[in-house]
Design a protein around this motif. Structure first.
Motif, short mmCIF file in Angstrom:
data_model
loop_
_atom_site.label_atom_id
_atom_site.label_comp_id
_atom_site.label_asym_id
_atom_site.label_seq_id
_atom_site.Cartn_x
_atom_site.Cartn_y
_atom_site.Cartn_z
N MET A 190 -17.91 -0.63 -57.03
CA MET A 190 -18.98 -0.76 -58.04
C MET A 190 -20.32 -1.07 -57.40
O MET A 190 -21.36 -0.92 -58.02
N TRP A 191 -20.36 -1.56 -56.15
CA TRP A 191 -21.65 -1.88 -55.53
C TRP A 191 -22.28 -0.63 -54.94
O TRP A 191 -22.52 -0.53 -53.77
N ASP A 192 -22.51 0.32 -55.80
CA ASP A 192 -23.15 1.55 -55.34
C ASP A 192 -24.67 1.38 -55.38
O ASP A 192 -25.19 0.31 -55.69
N GLU A 193 -25.32 2.49 -55.08
CA GLU A 193 -26.78 2.46 -55.01
C GLU A 193 -27.41 2.13 -56.37
O GLU A 193 -28.40 1.41 -56.46
N ALA A 194 -26.78 2.66 -57.42
CA ALA A 194 -27.31 2.45 -58.78
C ALA A 194 -27.33 0.96 -59.12
O ALA A 194 -28.30 0.44 -59.68
N MET A 195 -26.24 0.25 -58.75
CA MET A 195 -26.14 -1.17 -59.03
C MET A 195 -27.21 -1.94 -58.27
O MET A 195 -27.88 -2.84 -58.80
N LEU A 196 -27.39 -1.57 -57.00
CA LEU A 196 -28.38 -2.22 -56.15
C LEU A 196 -29.78 -2.04 -56.74
O LEU A 196 -30.57 -2.98 -56.83
N ARG A 197 -30.04 -0.80 -57.18
CA ARG A 197 -31.36 -0.50 -57.74
C ARG A 197 -31.58 -1.33 -59.00
O ARG A 197 -32.66 -1.86 -59.26
N MET A 198 -30.48 -1.46 -59.78
CA MET A 198 -30.58 -2.23 -61.01
C MET A 198 -30.93 -3.71 -60.71
O MET A 198 -31.75 -4.32 -61.39
N MET A 199 -30.27 -4.22 -59.67
CA MET A 199 -30.53 -5.62 -59.29
C MET A 199 -31.99 -5.81 -58.86
O MET A 199 -32.66 -6.75 -59.30
#
Lengths: 219, 340
Positions: free
Chosen positions: A1-10
């Motif tokens: 789940m710690w993909d790029e999308a999640m990182l960007r969201m954070m």
């Protein structure tokens, strides 16, 4: 789940949180600082006592402070729309955040300015200072270290409140924590946002406290 | 001592100040009449709560009098607008017991403060500040913050600040009460120097007779919100006419224990040199005395101050002792029971 999308969201969340806190704190001070100054200047024994104005302000600030934030947030939706044109997102959250923090900040400013020795105010009066000069050249500069500590308290409190704005799609770290942790039971995501929140609070606190210490010439 | 009195710079006429509380009216000042001459050092002395601080604050309108007038340089301050009062205040410097310096400003910044308020340009203010800091002997502490200065140095900065706008009058509200005796002496010397060199009228508020003796030419004694006595310091000190004056002049409390005995107060005004007056009196009268209190100073080989002695119970011996002291050119008076 710690993909790029999640990182960007954070990252996005951190950005939105900082944006909300910075802008809300600024506007809360635009309203709260003059109120706090008036509470001190108009108070009995102040630089220019005005019992009636003081009483009205005092009661008004207490009334405003007793409205729970979440109620205020919803109650002023039409006002928010009128001011910023929308009721969703970080910008919309700024309006209730600033409004609800303003009376709190007025009290913080009041207590900071009250620390200034009345003797110094009297000395300034004996030199022919106007009330405005006393505010600008005595009260505010003398209380600067304490005002900065108040700034740290205000900013971190607003940060805490900004999470509640997440309930109305306010954005920011708090919003992420609620969406993932509360609605989807993804506790790991919530934990990460929590840690990020702690880091942001620490940094904010650190900046304000350092500025306060540096500006304090009393010791 | 102060310059020869010319004309009053401050004239107070039937001044009263009443505070209203929820339950009562407090008369802080009651029918005060005073006139302070240009160039003199004028003392106002009283016990705490006598109203002296209120009186000095009425002089620069920090307290608005309930009735009566204060004329400053011929102008009735109570008839001026707020802006005019602020202007008049610039001609009256004030120093305080707790110095009241701005803690977040350096010594220089503090001295510049009244000039900034008066709208003086920054460079000009700084030049003036360095002049004044030199006058008070603090040129080397220009960039120090008050927290880095001693009490005496703080009061010097406060004096420099009070003088910044070239005032005609300097009001000193218990200015040495927070200082140790040595520092007090140096501050008093500075005030005297300022009075002499700049010709500024100085009004000294204090509860200590020693301060009045040291620098004042004239003194007003304030007691129970009224002026009890007013005159030249020597006159009030040697021949106090009122109970309030006697209480301040006489060593309060210290002789109280000897209530039943006959006591004599001897005042040394500098006329007797090193003659051992008391010892000679004892030899001449053939009876011992008990020294209850003594506060004498040796100034230039002359004795100044006062002494209280307990006399023998025999009326004749006591009378002889009074005569002896008076014959030496000293002032002697019987200390009565209700003193102290």
């Amino acid at each position: 789940m710690w993909d790029e999308a999640m990182l960007r969201m954070m990252l996005n969340g951190i950005g939105e949180t900082l944006y909300m806190v910075a802008v809300s704190t600024f506007f809360a001070y635009v309203i709260g600082l003059p109120l706090g100054i008036m509470l001190v200047v108009f108070a009995p024994g102040g630089a220019r006592p005005h019992p009636r104005a003081y009483k009205i302000l005092d009661v008004a600030v207490n009334l405003a402070r007793s409205i729970p934030f979440i109620i205020l947030l919803i109650a002023i939706l039409p006002f928010t729309r009128a001011v910023v044109g929308t009721t969703i997102g970080s910008t919309a959250a700024i309006v209730p955040l600033a409004l609800s923090a303003a009376p709190f900040i007025a009290r913080l400013v009041e207590s900071s300015l009250k620390e200034v020795d009345p003797g110094v105010v009297e000395a300034a009066q004996s030199m022919g200072a106007t009330t405005f000069q006393i505010i600008r050249k005595v009260l505010l500069p003398e209380a600067k270290p304490s005002l900065l500590v108040g700034g740290a308290i205000a900013a971190t409190t607003i940060l805490g409140y900004s999470a509640m704005a997440g309930f109305c799609g306010g954005g920011g770290l708090g919003d992420i924590a609620i969406r993932f942790g509360y609605y989807r039971y993804q506790y790991d995501v919530m934990l990460v946002t929590l840690v990020l929140n702690v880091v942001v609070v620490q940094i904010l606190q650190g900046i304000f406290m350092k500025a306060s210490r540096k500006s304090d010439k009393r010791k | 001592m102060a310059a020869v009195p010319e004309k009053p710079i401050i004239e107070i006429r039937s001044l009263s100040k009443t505070y209203k509380t929820d339950t009562a009216e407090i008369h802080a000042l009651n029918g005060i009449d005073l006139s302070i001459q240009k160039g003199e050092i004028f003392g106002i002395i009283g016990m705490s709560g006598a109203g002296k601080s209120t009186l000095v604050r009425c002089i620069n309108m920090l307290e608005k009098p309930t009735s009566g007038t204060v004329l400053f340089d011929g102008r009735d301050l109570s008839k001026l607008t707020d802006a005019e009062v602020r202007g008049a205040r610039r001609s009256m410097g004030m120093i305080f017991q707790q110095f009241n310096l701005l803690m977040q400003r350096t010594a220089e910044g503090n001295v510049c403060f009244p000039l900034e308020i008066a709208g003086v340009k920054k460079e000009k203010a700084k030049a003036r500040a360095s002049q004044l800091l030199e006058l008070v002997g603090l040129s080397d502490r220009r960039d120090s913050y008050p927290s880095q200065l001693s009490g005496g140095q703080k009061q010097r900065v406060a004096i420099a600040r009070a003088l910044a706008t070239d005032p005609k009058v300097l009001l000193c509200d218990e200015a040495t009460s927070a200082l140790d005796p040595t520092t007090t002496k140096s501050i008093l010397a500075l005030l005297q120097d300022i009075n002499r060199r700049l010709g500024i009228t100085i009004v000294v508020i204090t509860h200590e007779m020693g301060i009045i003796e040291a620098i004042c030419g004239r003194v007003a004694i304030i007691s129970d919100s009224r002026i009890a006595e007013c005159g030249r310091v020597e006159d009030v000190f040697f021949k106090p006419k009122t109970e309030a004056a006697r209480r301040l002049v006489c060593p309060e409390g210290r002789v109280d224990r000897f209530r039943s005995s006959r006591r004599m107060r001897i005042v040394f005004d500098g006329s007797s040199a090193f003659e051992p007056v008391i010892a000679n009196m004892v030899l001449a009268c053939g009876k011992p005395v008990n020294i209850l209190y003594a506060d004498t100073k040796n100034i230039g080989g002359k004795a100044f101050g006062q002494m209280v002695v307990q006399l023998p119970e025999e009326r004749d011996t006591a009378r002889k002792m009074f005569e002896y002291i008076r014959s030496r050119g000293l002032t002697a008076e019987e200390v009565r029971e209700n003193v102290g």
